[in-house]
Design a protein around this motif. Structure first.
Motif, PDB file in Angstrom:
ATOM      1  N   VAL A 246     -11.715  -1.867   8.599  1.00  0.00           N
ATOM      2  CA  VAL A 246     -10.274  -1.740   8.823  1.00  0.00           C
ATOM      3  C   VAL A 246      -9.954  -2.090  10.268  1.00  0.00           C
ATOM      4  O   VAL A 246     -10.644  -1.646  11.193  1.00  0.00           O
TER       5      VAL A 246
ATOM      6  N   GLU B  94      -2.867   3.322   2.586  1.00  0.00           N
ATOM      7  CA  GLU B  94      -2.945   3.582   4.025  1.00  0.00           C
ATOM      8  C   GLU B  94      -3.413   5.030   4.118  1.00  0.00           C
ATOM      9  O   GLU B  94      -2.639   5.963   3.898  1.00  0.00           O
TER      10      GLU B  94
ATOM     11  N   ARG C 296      -7.785  -1.204  -2.161  1.00  0.00           N
ATOM     12  CA  ARG C 296      -8.396  -1.459  -0.865  1.00  0.00           C
ATOM     13  C   ARG C 296      -7.636  -0.688   0.202  1.00  0.00           C
ATOM     14  O   ARG C 296      -6.569  -0.127  -0.057  1.00  0.00           O
ATOM     15  N   THR C 297      -8.176  -0.668   1.404  1.00  0.00           N
ATOM     16  CA  THR C 297      -7.437  -0.115   2.533  1.00  0.00           C
ATOM     17  C   THR C 297      -7.463  -1.102   3.684  1.00  0.00           C
ATOM     18  O   THR C 297      -8.507  -1.688   3.995  1.00  0.00           O
ATOM     19  N   TRP C 298      -6.301  -1.308   4.265  1.00  0.00           N
ATOM     20  CA  TRP C 298      -6.153  -2.201   5.420  1.00  0.00           C
ATOM     21  C   TRP C 298      -5.827  -1.422   6.691  1.00  0.00           C
ATOM     22  O   TRP C 298      -5.855  -1.978   7.773  1.00  0.00           O
TER      23      TRP C 298
ATOM     24  N   HIS D   5       1.514  -3.406  12.026  1.00  0.00           N
ATOM     25  CA  HIS D   5       1.565  -2.729  10.733  1.00  0.00           C
ATOM     26  C   HIS D   5       3.016  -2.439  10.389  1.00  0.00           C
ATOM     27  O   HIS D   5       3.878  -2.363  11.277  1.00  0.00           O
TER      28      HIS D   5
ATOM     29  N   GLY E 206       0.332  -8.759   7.638  1.00  0.00           N
ATOM     30  CA  GLY E 206      -0.421  -7.564   7.266  1.00  0.00           C
ATOM     31  C   GLY E 206       0.163  -6.845   6.070  1.00  0.00           C
ATOM     32  O   GLY E 206       1.045  -7.360   5.371  1.00  0.00           O
ATOM     33  N   PRO E 207      -0.308  -5.636   5.822  1.00  0.00           N
ATOM     34  CA  PRO E 207       0.157  -4.874   4.668  1.00  0.00           C
ATOM     35  C   PRO E 207       1.579  -4.356   4.837  1.00  0.00           C
ATOM     36  O   PRO E 207       2.057  -4.164   5.962  1.00  0.00           O
TER      37      PRO E 207
ATOM     38  N   THR F  69       0.830  -1.196   0.000  1.00  0.00           N
ATOM     39  CA  THR F  69       0.000   0.000   0.000  1.00  0.00           C
ATOM     40  C   THR F  69       0.870   1.254   0.000  1.00  0.00           C
ATOM     41  O   THR F  69       2.062   1.209   0.304  1.00  0.00           O
TER      42      THR F  69
END
Length: 338
Positions: free
Chosen positions: A126, A34, A67-69, A235, A292-293, A7
């Motif tokens: 999220v 993000e 998308r957003t995480w 993160h 995770g991202p 991201t």
């Protein structure tokens, strides 16, 4: 397929609309954003009450195949514990949080925005919010004029008193706060992270956003940090730091010199152009089962951001190779039947 979406952190792109940033990110090959809760990108006060506005954020992502995480609320988080509150905060906070500028009122409104951010995050599906905490005791980092232990203790108590009610809301929404280990915050290196976790009784809602750039110039091993705080890393932000050869003149504190000044002892640079041991770090993240991202945070005084962000996503993907499905030495056992 890798388990890590890549991201782009939108904080350094606040002069563009979210739609413009999303278009760039999509064209460069990012999986998502993000999203910073600043400028036009995401106003959590509005998003908490206006479903149509929140849907407009979703529509932008969908339109660009993103998308957003994670959301970011670094700027507001800074004001929760900071003392003093001054002109620096006025420049980074929404007018709704700044209000009349009375310090305690600013801190209280900042805390309310962090709570709302957890509510909005849940609405967006999220699970993580990245950010800062601020610190009442950062001005005393040099410990001179002398500062008694009771002052430092009071700083950690202040952090716990202000953040526990925020984290109660995070718990209620099933969201975790990923504090970025950073000078100026209550937790800025290994030992202050230990102390901060002790202050809040190691509650699960508080984790870390692993950003190695700030560890590098302090002399903190970013790979060892991953291993030590494996269960707290919720993160990852990729920002790089270039350490310049020591001249005997430049110290680690930056000498009040501007970013990019060759007299500095170090500088933030685009991911892959500095001294962060990225391969060791990514291997360690895999070893501790971080899934995770991986978010690119672009900062480089000597490189155009359009070039840097486009290049960085390719650099990060080059390190996200597939893991083996069996031990590399398992094949040796096939000779036993001969």
């Amino acid at each position: 397929m890798t388990t890590h979406p890549v991201t782009l952190f939108t904080g350094q792109w606040a002069d563009l609309t979210l739609d413009e940033v999303a278009q760039h990110a999509s064209e460069w090959g990012y999986d998502g954003l993000e999203i910073a809760c600043s400028a036009e990108h995401l106003d959590v006060w509005r998003a908490a009450e206006d479903d149509a506005y929140l849907q407009s954020r979703r529509d932008i992502l969908e339109r660009h195949g993103l998308r957003t995480w994670a959301l970011s609320n670094h700027l507001t988080g800074q004001a929760v514990c900071d003392d003093p509150i001054d002109f620096r905060h006025r420049a980074i906070l929404r007018s709704k949080v700044w209000g009349d500028g009375e310090p305690e009122g600013v801190r209280q409104r900042a805390a309310e925005e962090l709570k709302l951010t957890a509510v909005v995050a849940r609405k967006l599906g999220v699970d993580v919010i990245t950010g800062f905490t601020g610190s009442k005791i950062w001005p005393y980092v040099a410990m001179f004029p002398p500062v008694g232990a009771e002052v430092i203790d009071a700083g950690y108590h202040d952090f716990a008193d202000r953040w526990n009610p925020i984290l109660d809301v995070f718990d209620g929404e099933g969201v975790r706060y990923a504090h970025e280990v950073h000078p100026g915050e209550i937790a800025y290196d290994y030992w202050t992270c230990v102390r901060a976790l002790e202050a809040i009784d190691h509650r699960d809602a508080f984790g870390f956003n692993w950003d190695p750039s700030h560890m590098m110039w302090q002399g903190v091993d970013p790979v060892a940090f991953i291993v030590e705080f494996a269960d707290r890393i919720v993160h990852v932000d990729c920002k790089d730091t270039r350490i310049r050869p020591r001249s005997g003149r430049a110290g680690v504190l930056g000498s009040h010199l501007p970013w990019g000044d060759p007299r500095r002892g170090w500088d933030f640079v685009s991911t892959g152009h500095g001294d962060v041991p990225w391969e060791d770090a990514f291997r360690a993240l895999r070893a501790v089962r971080y899934s995770g991202p991986i978010s690119v945070e672009w900062e480089d005084a000597g490189m155009d951001r359009l070039h840097g962000a486009a290049e960085a996503v390719q650099f990060v993907r080059s390190l996200l190779w597939e893991l083996p499905t069996a031990s590399f030495d398992a094949a040796f056992a096939s000779n036993q039947g001969s």
